[in-house]
Each structure stands twice: as C-alpha cells, then as structure tokens.
Design an enzyme around this catalytic site. Structure first.
Site, PDB file in Angstrom:
ATOM      1  N   CYS A 193      45.394  45.522  40.738  1.00 50.70           N
ATOM      2  CA  CYS A 193      44.315  45.662  41.739  1.00 50.70           C
ATOM      3  C   CYS A 193      44.897  45.730  43.154  1.00 50.70           C
ATOM      4  CB  CYS A 193      43.293  44.533  41.635  1.00 50.70           C
ATOM      5  SG  CYS A 193      42.524  44.410  40.035  1.00 50.70           S
ATOM      6  N   LYS A 203      41.398  30.518  38.729  1.00 54.06           N
ATOM      7  CA  LYS A 203      42.842  30.672  38.889  1.00 54.06           C
ATOM      8  C   LYS A 203      43.524  29.330  39.094  1.00 54.06           C
ATOM      9  CE  LYS A 203      42.422  35.221  41.066  1.00 54.06           C
ATOM     10  NZ  LYS A 203      42.750  36.121  39.981  1.00 54.06           N
ATOM     11  N   HIS A 221      44.923  42.622  47.929  1.00 54.18           N
ATOM     12  CA  HIS A 221      44.198  42.907  46.687  1.00 54.18           C
ATOM     13  C   HIS A 221      42.983  43.764  47.066  1.00 54.18           C
ATOM     14  CE1 HIS A 221      41.435  41.876  43.356  1.00 54.18           C
ATOM     15  NE2 HIS A 221      42.520  41.573  42.652  1.00 54.18           N
ATOM     16  N   GLN A 259      45.637  33.243  45.596  1.00 53.73           N
ATOM     17  CA  GLN A 259      46.918  32.917  44.956  1.00 53.73           C
ATOM     18  C   GLN A 259      47.660  31.783  45.651  1.00 53.73           C
ATOM     19  OE1 GLN A 259      47.324  33.967  42.156  1.00 53.73           O
ATOM     20  NE2 GLN A 259      46.062  35.809  42.059  1.00 53.73           N
ATOM     21  N   ASP A 306      42.776  35.068  52.439  1.00 57.03           N
ATOM     22  CA  ASP A 306      42.524  35.197  51.001  1.00 57.03           C
ATOM     23  C   ASP A 306      43.475  34.221  50.297  1.00 57.03           C
ATOM     24  OD1 ASP A 306      42.570  35.838  48.340  1.00 57.03           O
ATOM     25  OD2 ASP A 306      42.711  38.010  48.632  1.00 57.03           O
TER      26      ASP A 306
HETATM   27  N1  C6P Z   1      43.868  38.870  41.219  1.00 58.01           N
HETATM   28  C1  C6P Z   1      45.397  39.438  39.427  1.00 58.01           C
HETATM   29  O1  C6P Z   1      45.687  39.602  38.224  1.00 58.01           O
HETATM   30  P1  C6P Z   1      38.564  37.217  41.753  1.00 58.01           P
HETATM   31  O2  C6P Z   1      38.691  38.287  40.723  1.00 58.01           O
HETATM   32  O3  C6P Z   1      37.445  37.482  42.698  1.00 58.01           O
HETATM   33  O4  C6P Z   1      38.597  35.849  41.202  1.00 58.01           O
HETATM   34  O5  C6P Z   1      39.922  37.303  42.632  1.00 58.01           O
HETATM   35  C2  C6P Z   1      40.210  38.460  43.341  1.00 58.01           C
HETATM   36  C3  C6P Z   1      41.549  38.352  44.011  1.00 58.01           C
HETATM   37  C4  C6P Z   1      41.586  38.328  45.393  1.00 58.01           C
HETATM   38  N2  C6P Z   1      42.746  38.174  46.047  1.00 58.01           N
HETATM   39  C5  C6P Z   1      43.914  38.054  45.396  1.00 58.01           C
HETATM   40  C6  C6P Z   1      45.173  37.859  46.182  1.00 58.01           C
HETATM   41  C7  C6P Z   1      43.943  38.081  44.000  1.00 58.01           C
HETATM   42  O6  C6P Z   1      45.103  37.957  43.363  1.00 58.01           O
HETATM   43  C8  C6P Z   1      42.734  38.257  43.290  1.00 58.01           C
HETATM   44  C9  C6P Z   1      42.724  38.351  41.790  1.00 58.01           C
HETATM   45  C10 C6P Z   1      44.035  38.908  39.776  1.00 58.01           C
HETATM   46  O7  C6P Z   1      46.215  39.663  40.316  1.00 58.01           O
HETATM   47  C11 C6P Z   1      42.958  39.673  39.075  1.00 58.01           C
HETATM   48  S1  C6P Z   1      42.849  41.344  39.576  1.00 58.01           S
END
Ligand code: C6P
Length: 395
Positions: free
Chosen positions: A354, A220, A117, A197, A194
């Site tokens: 993203c 999430k 991401h 997910q 990370d």
């Molecule tokens: N992906 C998606 O629709 P934040 O926004 O900081 O809570 O998470 C960022 C992020 C980082 N790593 C991974 C693997 C992610 O999937 C995400 C967030 C969402 O896929 C929003 S772009």
C-alpha cells in the site's frame, strides 16, 4: 523479555501450516492476539454486553465504564488526556476524519512524504480535487531515510498541515517527528503523525512529540480489528467540526438543528466498537506489562540479526530502523519468495505494501517484507534464512 513465556499466550502460534509450525512475520499488516485480549472480548459479550451512554440500567452502566476506561488507558499509554482520544475504526479512518473535519481552503498547502502509506496520501489527493489544496511531497534519500532538507524547503507560510508517518511500513525508517512538528508549528501549520507503525513498537509520548494529531490502529498492537485511535489536542479538536453526525455525538437536537457533545464524544457518532475497546484495553495492559522500551530494543535486535544474515539480497531502508525488513532476492519475484516461504509455514508480505508511489520512486514493483513482534525469535529468523538460501538454489 521472556519470549518463550510470551509465546504461550498466543494460541495461534500452535498452528501448523503445511505441516510446519507457523512463523508469523507479517506483523506490519496486523499482529496476532494473546488469549488475554481474546478473553476480554468474550468476557464483554458474556458478562457486560449493552449499548453505552444510553441506559440507566446496570449493564449499560458497566459497558459505558469499560468503554470509557479504554479511553483512559489509551490516553495513559500515549501520555495524553482521555478527552483527546477518539476511537475510530483504524488509522485510515483517523486520517480521513482530519481530512474531512479540518477547515481546508483553496491554496492551502499540505506536506506529506513519498514514503507514506496510501492512507496518508489518498485523502489529501482527494482534497486537491475537492478543495483546491496544494499537495507537496517530500522525497526520501538514497538510503531510504526522509530528506529533511527537502522537507524544510517545502514547509512555508501557506502550509496548513504537515502529515508524515512516524515509521515507514516499507523501509522501517523512523522519522524525527518531534523536529517535524516543531517545523510545522514554526510556520503555524498543524502536524499529523501517522503512528500506525510506531505506537505498537516504540514508546510514543504525545507531549514529547508535540503533534496536533496522531493516528494508529489497535489491530497492529495485539488488539482487535475495527478499533483505531485519533489523538488530537483539545485545541485542534475544538477547532474542527464533527466528521460523522447522528447519535451520541450531540448535546441537544431540535427538529431544525443540533449542538455538539463534549470531547471526545463529538467525534464518535453512533454505537461504537465496545467489545473492541474492551479487547484494546487488554492489549494495552499486555504491552505495558512487557514495557515499550524493551519491545523496541528486542525488535531492533531481531532486525539487525536478520539483516546480517540475509545474503545476496537488496535490502531497502536505512541502517537505523524499526523491526521491519523489506528486501528482494536477485532476479526472483517477491510473490514467488512469499509463496515458497508459505510452503514452509512462514508468513511474510510481498507486493507494494500500500505504498505504490514509494515503489515507483524506488523503481520496483514490490518487495518481500518480514516484520517482527514480541513473539518472534532468532530461531524463526534462522529458519527463514535457510529457506531463502533454498529458494536461491532452486529458482
Ligand atoms: N499498513 C501493511 O501491511 P489501517 O489499515 O487503517 O489499520 O492502517 C493503515 C496504515 C496507515 N499507515 C501506515 C504506516 C500503515 O502501515 C498502515 C497499514 C499495513 O503495511 C496494511 S496495508
């Protein structure tokens, strides 16, 4: 899992979109909240609201207790110690914290993958410009799984950090993080996972994975927005300077300088998201009461069920996957598919998710993505499939 009972806890699922019951398949972006979480947040404001760690009065003591208990609950959820749990705003901030606080020097190598991401790519690209680090990017194989041979060839004596996603938000691929951390440590490198997910969907155990850092977001996993976690081992966190400075993260301040508070407070400057922590605690209780193993199995089953039924589509990612399906219908733009599904009350995400470098690698602009959580059902998937058939007939 008693999904019908679970669904009753989510008020938003009663909502109609264009006259159709809401089917929410955008859980990778953010999940819906059960009333237990909503209640915990409003309870906090109605009964306990005060700043933490600053007052001897009763309310401040109670608010501090709620906030500290949230650290303890998070630590238990990921099998760690509460001093190793730092609350941030989200996964993005957690990763940025490490990018700004670890001592990187010119020539240090950071290994990431093409499936990351943007949150686990852009902070490291900035370090290339700011500090002259070298960024190495591991490829994915034809089936969308991480190329472990490429990863092994890219880790070496100069590697300072390996930073890899646990579960891809596009491909659903589940990476072998334990093995990746072992490879990093054999080369005296740090390992950041990370977990944006993975923590919401599978059992994550810090001791078992053996990482130095693990980042994830509360929103999430049924919790509120504006709440994130950075897990770091005591050793790794002690080796880093603070990210933000100011109130609560200090031990002693003179007019010339300051010394830092103990972990985890050294990394939590200023008034934090106290109500968010209360809501997150309730979310963790909710997930624990269902059981993470059950959740993992249930979502994998949903994904398998959907994949078997989606016809005439290119589905991206390996067979062994979490509950995330990215696909494209032949010759139909992903946004058109998402737009049409929305007309029927079905929320999916379309676009690059993203993860633009991954899209470029796959030679596409974007995908349609359906991602599942504890309240989704096979009946909802059937309705999506019916509508995909209709889109194919009409567009
Ligand atoms: N992906 C998606 O629709 P934040 O926004 O900081 O809570 O998470 C960022 C992020 C980082 N790593 C991974 C693997 C992610 O999937 C995400 C967030 C969402 O896929 C929003 S772009």
């Amino acid at each position: 899992m008693d999904v019908e009972t679970i669904r009753k806890d989510f008020p938003i699922l009663n909502k109609k979109i264009n006259g159709y019951p809401l089917i929410y398949f955008d859980n990778t972006a953010t999940t819906q909240k059960p009333r237990q979480v909503i209640q915990a947040i409003s309870d906090f404001y109605e009964k306990y609201n005060a700043n933490i760690h600053r007052g001897v009065h009763r309310l401040s003591q109670e608010a501090s207790e709620i906030y500290e208990q949230a650290h303890e609950k998070t630590a238990k959820f990921i099998n760690s110690d509460w001093r190793e749990v730092i609350f941030t705003k989200n996964t993005t901030e957690s990763i940025n914290l490490v990018a700004h606080s670890l001592d990187f020097n010119k020539g240090d190598e950071i290994v990431i993958s093409i499936m990351e991401h943007h949150s686990n790519m852009v902070p490291w690209q900035e370090l290339v410009k700011e500090k002259g680090i070298v960024l190495k990017i591991v490829d994915v194989k034809e089936d969308g799984s991480l190329d472990m041979e490429d990863l092994k060839s890219k880790i070496g004596k100069k590697t300072k950090l390996v930073s890899i996603t646990h579960v891809s938000n596009v491909l659903g691929a589940v990476n072998p993080v334990k093995e990746i951390c072992k490879l990093a440590h054999e080369n005296q490198a740090y390992c950041l996972i990370d977990g944006a997910q993975s923590a919401p969907h599978i059992k994550v155990d810090m001791k078992r994975i053996g990482c130095d850092f693990f980042a994830f977001s509360a929103h999430k996993m049924l919790g509120p927005t504006g709440m994130g976690v950075l897990y770091g081992t005591k050793q790794a966190l002690s080796e880093m300077g603070p990210f933000l400075t100011g109130g609560d993260m200090i031990k002693k301040v003179t007019s010339k300088e300051a010394s830092w508070n103990d972990l985890p407070w050294k990394f939590e400057a200023g008034t934090p998201n106290i109500a968010g922590a209360a809501g997150f605690s309730a979310a963790l209780d909710y997930l624990t009461s269902i059981g993470m193993e059950k959740i993992d199995k249930y979502e994998r089953d949903l994904a398998k069920y959907a994949i078997e039924r989606i016809k005439d589509a290119h589905i991206y990612g390996p067979d062994d996957r979490a509950g995330i399906i990215s696909f494209n219908l032949k010759k139909i733009h992903a946004h058109d598919v998402a737009y049409f599904l929305d007309k029927k009350g079905i929320a999916v995400r379309s676009g690059n998710h993203c993860a633009q470098p991954l899209m470029t690698k796959m030679g596409i602009l974007g995908t349609v993505r359906a991602s599942f959580y504890v309240y989704n059902t096979k009946k909802e998937i059937d309705f999506m499939i019916e509508n995909l058939d209709e889109i194919r007939r009409n567009l």
